[in-house]
Design a protein around this motif. Structure first.
Motif, PDB file in Angstrom:
ATOM      1  N   LEU A 206       0.845  -1.188   0.000  1.00  0.00           N
ATOM      2  CA  LEU A 206       0.000   0.000   0.000  1.00  0.00           C
ATOM      3  C   LEU A 206       0.883   1.241   0.000  1.00  0.00           C
ATOM      4  O   LEU A 206       1.744   1.402   0.866  1.00  0.00           O
ATOM      5  N   MET A 207       0.671   2.110  -0.982  1.00  0.00           N
ATOM      6  CA  MET A 207       1.511   3.306  -1.116  1.00  0.00           C
ATOM      7  C   MET A 207       0.701   4.585  -0.981  1.00  0.00           C
ATOM      8  O   MET A 207      -0.472   4.622  -1.303  1.00  0.00           O
ATOM      9  N   ASN A 208       1.366   5.627  -0.520  1.00  0.00           N
ATOM     10  CA  ASN A 208       0.793   6.969  -0.545  1.00  0.00           C
ATOM     11  C   ASN A 208       1.934   7.949  -0.672  1.00  0.00           C
ATOM     12  O   ASN A 208       2.926   7.848   0.048  1.00  0.00           O
ATOM     13  N   GLN A 209       1.805   8.881  -1.584  1.00  0.00           N
ATOM     14  CA  GLN A 209       2.813   9.925  -1.811  1.00  0.00           C
ATOM     15  C   GLN A 209       4.229   9.361  -1.882  1.00  0.00           C
ATOM     16  O   GLN A 209       5.139   9.869  -1.227  1.00  0.00           O
ATOM     17  N   GLY A 210       4.388   8.309  -2.658  1.00  0.00           N
ATOM     18  CA  GLY A 210       5.719   7.754  -2.901  1.00  0.00           C
ATOM     19  C   GLY A 210       6.282   6.916  -1.765  1.00  0.00           C
ATOM     20  O   GLY A 210       7.403   6.421  -1.862  1.00  0.00           O
ATOM     21  N   LYS A 211       5.493   6.752  -0.693  1.00  0.00           N
ATOM     22  CA  LYS A 211       5.996   5.979   0.454  1.00  0.00           C
ATOM     23  C   LYS A 211       5.142   4.741   0.677  1.00  0.00           C
ATOM     24  O   LYS A 211       3.930   4.784   0.504  1.00  0.00           O
ATOM     25  N   ILE A 212       5.807   3.672   1.114  1.00  0.00           N
ATOM     26  CA  ILE A 212       5.066   2.466   1.449  1.00  0.00           C
ATOM     27  C   ILE A 212       4.432   2.643   2.818  1.00  0.00           C
ATOM     28  O   ILE A 212       5.116   2.954   3.789  1.00  0.00           O
ATOM     29  N   GLN A 213       3.113   2.491   2.870  1.00  0.00           N
ATOM     30  CA  GLN A 213       2.379   2.655   4.126  1.00  0.00           C
ATOM     31  C   GLN A 213       2.298   1.343   4.889  1.00  0.00           C
ATOM     32  O   GLN A 213       2.341   1.325   6.100  1.00  0.00           O
ATOM     33  N   GLN A 214       2.142   0.263   4.146  1.00  0.00           N
ATOM     34  CA  GLN A 214       2.081  -1.056   4.771  1.00  0.00           C
ATOM     35  C   GLN A 214       2.273  -2.102   3.694  1.00  0.00           C
ATOM     36  O   GLN A 214       1.858  -1.919   2.549  1.00  0.00           O
ATOM     37  N   GLU A 215       2.903  -3.194   4.098  1.00  0.00           N
ATOM     38  CA  GLU A 215       3.157  -4.278   3.165  1.00  0.00           C
ATOM     39  C   GLU A 215       2.791  -5.556   3.900  1.00  0.00           C
ATOM     40  O   GLU A 215       3.440  -5.911   4.878  1.00  0.00           O
ATOM     41  N   ALA A 216       1.701  -6.194   3.473  1.00  0.00           N
ATOM     42  CA  ALA A 216       1.203  -7.350   4.230  1.00  0.00           C
ATOM     43  C   ALA A 216       0.155  -8.101   3.416  1.00  0.00           C
ATOM     44  O   ALA A 216      -0.293  -7.621   2.372  1.00  0.00           O
ATOM     45  N   ALA A 217      -0.248  -9.256   3.917  1.00  0.00           N
ATOM     46  CA  ALA A 217      -1.343 -10.013   3.314  1.00  0.00           C
ATOM     47  C   ALA A 217      -2.628  -9.196   3.462  1.00  0.00           C
ATOM     48  O   ALA A 217      -2.757  -8.429   4.419  1.00  0.00           O
ATOM     49  N   PRO A 218      -3.593  -9.371   2.523  1.00  0.00           N
ATOM     50  CA  PRO A 218      -4.837  -8.589   2.596  1.00  0.00           C
ATOM     51  C   PRO A 218      -5.509  -8.653   3.960  1.00  0.00           C
ATOM     52  O   PRO A 218      -5.887  -7.615   4.512  1.00  0.00           O
ATOM     53  N   GLU A 219      -5.621  -9.854   4.532  1.00  0.00           N
ATOM     54  CA  GLU A 219      -6.332  -9.958   5.814  1.00  0.00           C
ATOM     55  C   GLU A 219      -5.565  -9.261   6.938  1.00  0.00           C
ATOM     56  O   GLU A 219      -6.165  -8.734   7.869  1.00  0.00           O
ATOM     57  N   THR A 220      -4.246  -9.222   6.836  1.00  0.00           N
ATOM     58  CA  THR A 220      -3.459  -8.529   7.860  1.00  0.00           C
ATOM     59  C   THR A 220      -3.684  -7.022   7.768  1.00  0.00           C
ATOM     60  O   THR A 220      -3.907  -6.357   8.782  1.00  0.00           O
ATOM     61  N   ILE A 221      -3.658  -6.476   6.554  1.00  0.00           N
ATOM     62  CA  ILE A 221      -3.891  -5.034   6.411  1.00  0.00           C
ATOM     63  C   ILE A 221      -5.276  -4.691   6.931  1.00  0.00           C
ATOM     64  O   ILE A 221      -5.472  -3.694   7.612  1.00  0.00           O
ATOM     65  N   TYR A 222      -6.244  -5.551   6.649  1.00  0.00           N
ATOM     66  CA  TYR A 222      -7.613  -5.276   7.064  1.00  0.00           C
ATOM     67  C   TYR A 222      -7.765  -5.322   8.587  1.00  0.00           C
ATOM     68  O   TYR A 222      -8.335  -4.419   9.191  1.00  0.00           O
ATOM     69  N   HIS A 223      -7.228  -6.367   9.187  1.00  0.00           N
ATOM     70  CA  HIS A 223      -7.427  -6.537  10.634  1.00  0.00           C
ATOM     71  C   HIS A 223      -6.389  -5.808  11.483  1.00  0.00           C
ATOM     72  O   HIS A 223      -6.651  -5.492  12.634  1.00  0.00           O
ATOM     73  N   HIS A 224      -5.218  -5.564  10.898  1.00  0.00           N
ATOM     74  CA  HIS A 224      -4.158  -4.889  11.661  1.00  0.00           C
ATOM     75  C   HIS A 224      -3.527  -3.768  10.840  1.00  0.00           C
ATOM     76  O   HIS A 224      -2.342  -3.825  10.516  1.00  0.00           O
ATOM     77  N   PRO A 225      -4.308  -2.753  10.485  1.00  0.00           N
ATOM     78  CA  PRO A 225      -3.724  -1.643   9.720  1.00  0.00           C
ATOM     79  C   PRO A 225      -2.643  -0.969  10.555  1.00  0.00           C
ATOM     80  O   PRO A 225      -2.814  -0.838  11.772  1.00  0.00           O
ATOM     81  N   SER A 226      -1.543  -0.569   9.920  1.00  0.00           N
ATOM     82  CA  SER A 226      -0.471  -0.007  10.735  1.00  0.00           C
ATOM     83  C   SER A 226      -0.615   1.494  10.943  1.00  0.00           C
ATOM     84  O   SER A 226       0.059   2.062  11.789  1.00  0.00           O
TER      85      SER A 226
END
Ligand SMILES: Nc1ncnc2c1ncn2[C@@H]1O[C@H](COP(=O)(O)OP(=O)(O)OP(=O)(O)O)[C@@H](O)[C@H]1O
Ligand SMILES: [Mg+2]
Length: 350
Positions: A206-226
């Motif tokens: 997951l990127m925003n403004q040229g930076k990686i916001q989070q890198e994970a399995a879909p269910e991890t991003i959903y349940h544990h957004p960083s």
């Protein structure tokens, strides 16, 4: 097959730095989806892998080998673009064969490859047709087949389904997942559509403004957004966010994380509100509930309320998230988490 690695990569156009000191490893054989809002740098990242716009600084490695000085055609990557260009005057077979002819692959081998790939993408019956006689989805498959026939070790796709209608897009998504399984090749897929990312990815970047916001399995991003960005980008409707009222902290919960009822329940956080809008979507209904300064979207499997109903919104402690002033998530084992839970409990209605 191949892994891809970005080491301290910076990309600037003129004086505009788009990506700065990026580090990322894309695993061999995985279906990796780069997702993020328009202009965040997804295509830029893909073009660096392909070698179309070499990076300003840092290294890009394919299979552990620095490819900075390797020409696009020699990198073993194939790219499919959003506006796939297929040759209108050539038949489907000629379109797929084109790159092979250029690479001087012998005729027999070419025929064998074209037949096997067209089988994979379901184009076998259409090999002698002109693209103008095909549907949008079939044309998209010609573009995919043309890339696949070169047996790339990395398959780069930049929003390849965005020109298709909603129904065909869903169908092609499933076909791409199956294709990936069959080929076992590294797929790097770009989209700004989080539903597409969730449904196809082994790993989401997951990127925003040229930076990686989070890198994970879909269910991890959903349940544990960083962080707050990840919490609000992934999921429809997005996570509800409210102001806690101290330390610049925000609290959050998913639309399905609340229980709506006419009577107040026992949950940790419970407030009164009024139903402002109701969207009946078939198997579920989405209500917008206004409560004080807040407006929350709530997803229910039952359609029990009408606009203007007074309701209670109950959210259990296990469904709550907190984000600090820096917008990073506060872990559940952080001492502050318990403090903030108490603050919310104090704001309980009644
Ligand atoms: N060749 C270029 N010259 C100058 N600026 C560029 C160039 N290519 C990209 N940019 C800029 O880099 C930023 C990132 O662009 P990029 O195309 O990577 O975004 P994206 O994430 O693919 O967006 P979208 O979802 O709209 O396709 C944008 O601000 C864009 O204007
Ligand atoms: Mg793009």
């Amino acid at each position: 097959m191949a892994s891809i690695e970005f080491q301290q990569v910076t990309q600037a156009f003129d004086k505009n730095v788009i990506i700065k000191d990026l580090n990322l490893t894309i695993e061999d054989g995985k279906f990796t989806v780069l997702v993020g809002p328009s202009g965040c740098g997804k295509t830029t990242l893909l073009r660096m892998i392909a070698g179309l716009d070499p990076q300003t600084a840092g290294s890009v490695l394919i299979n552990g080998k620095d490819v900075t000085r390797i020409a696009p055609g020699q990198r073993g990557v194939a790219m499919v673009f959003q506006n796939y260009a297929i040759y209108p005057t050539m038949s489907v077979r000629e379109n797929i064969e084109f790159g092979l002819k250029n690479n001087k692959v012998p005729k027999e081998e070419r025929t064998r490859l074209v037949e096997s790939i067209s089988e994979t993408v379901g184009l076998r019956p259409y090999l002698d047709r002109k693209p103008s006689t095909l549907s949008g989805g079939q044309r998209q498959r010609v573009a995919l087949a043309r890339a696949m026939v070169k047996k790339p070790s990395v398959f780069l796709m930049d929003e390849p389904l965005s020109n298709l209608d909603a129904k065909l897009r869903v169908q092609m998504r499933i076909e791409l997942i199956e294709m990936h399984k069959k080929l076992g090749t590294t797929f790097v897929y770009v989209t700004h559509d989080q539903v597409e990312a969730m449904s196809m990815a082994d790993t989401i970047v997951l990127m925003n403004q040229g930076k990686i916001q989070q890198e994970a399995a879909p269910e991890t991003i959903y349940h544990h957004p960083s962080n707050l960005f990840a919490a609000q980008f992934i999921g429809v409707p997005p996570m509800n966010i409210g102001e806690l009222g101290i330390d610049g902290v925000k609290f959050g919960f998913r639309p399905e994380g609340a229980i709506l009822s006419k009577e107040q329940g026992e949950a940790h956080y419970s407030v009164q509100g009024v139903i402002a809008t109701r969207e009946m979507l078939g198997s579920e209904t989405i209500y917008q509930v206004k409560s004080g300064d807040h407006s929350f979207m709530i997803k229910c499997t039952e359609d029990r309320f009408s606009v203007d109903d007074i309701v209670f919104l109950d959210i259990g402690a296990e469904k709550l998230f907190f984000f600090g002033e820096d917008e990073q998530v506060i872990n559940r084992d952080d001492r502050r988490f318990a403090d903030y839970l108490n603050v919310l409990r104090g704001q309980r209605h009644g």
